[in-house]
Scaffold this motif. Sequence first.
Motif: not given
Length: 374
Positions: A144, A202, A206, A293, A296
């Motif tokens: 990630q 992005y 997603r 992000s 997460e």
Amino acid sequence: MNETARADDAGPYASGAAPAVGTVLAAVTVAAMAVPVRRGVDDPIVWTGAAFALAAVLAFLGSRHGRIDRQLAGSIAAASSFAVVLLSGYALNQGVSVPVTLPAIGWSISLLFTAFLTAGVATGIGVADYFGIGGRGLKARGLQVTLLLVVGLSGLIAAQVATILLALPVFAVVEPPLSQLQAVVLSQFGMAFGTAAVAVGYLAVRQFDRSYIDLKLPTKRDAAWTIGGVLVLFGVLFSISLLFQSTGVESADHSTAQQAQENPEIMLVLVPAAILIIGPFEELLYRNVIQKSLYESFSRVGAVVVASVIFAFVHVLAYGTAGPGQIIASLTVIFGLSIVLGTIYERTENLLVPALVHGVYNAILFANLYFTYA
């Protein structure tokens, strides 16, 4: 570390992954710090860095073989590795590099810069060991962070591409080459379009809708955070500058400062651009997209730190003409300021607040450059 961040770390297999990886990284760091000592580099900073790197190796080994409590070992490993980051960065800034040539390809690399990088990653692995992050967790987080680093760099590249594309129709009415002032105006529009394109792209990949963007009407609390944030940013800048001055650390000049010396009128464009373009669009990408992000997989604190590392890294090119030690010092300032902006975003969950804080901060710096060189 929240439950979401720990959900992928269950199982006994995972427990030894972090100290195993950390041991390898710390061992490389020891070698990178010890070779200069063996070569006769008589610098207490290097000696001390080698000792801290060895402490990190022992801590990781103790955790891996169950000789030291995992959380204690993780704390020691992270703290020792971070000490190496500080010491190797300081040594580089003071001109101690210790280059070595790789025999297979003939490239020259700095051993101390190698130690700086490996110790930085080892610091993160030590934190992961403290929280019991296992193999799957390390892999997921590593992927990630790599992806979001690419997203951050893509924003930089997209800004350049957008500027070029915008220049094509401009050349139809304005004879090239553009003046420096015109080029700056064009680059600001390019930055806005390019950064926005990456952020929107992005979110589309997603499958997030517009509700993912945290734009809200400001409250009195947001106003307080905005005013306090600007003051804190300048407080952090002053504190770091004072620390650098007292320790003899030299930082690099930002490319904007170099432009101000050549043509102060550019700052008259950048002052409003800071509030209308730079602050909003950089915060959109690096806070609302990248930092959010990271929630997460990381704790909120971890996400702020990792996003700040990414934010600092993408600013490397702005100091590209300086040496590695000076660049590291300048990126340290960027990292510190980004921690403040990331914290403001995390606390308010309103993109408008860090965007305004960032923009006002930059605008004041640009105005100061104008009055300095005009």
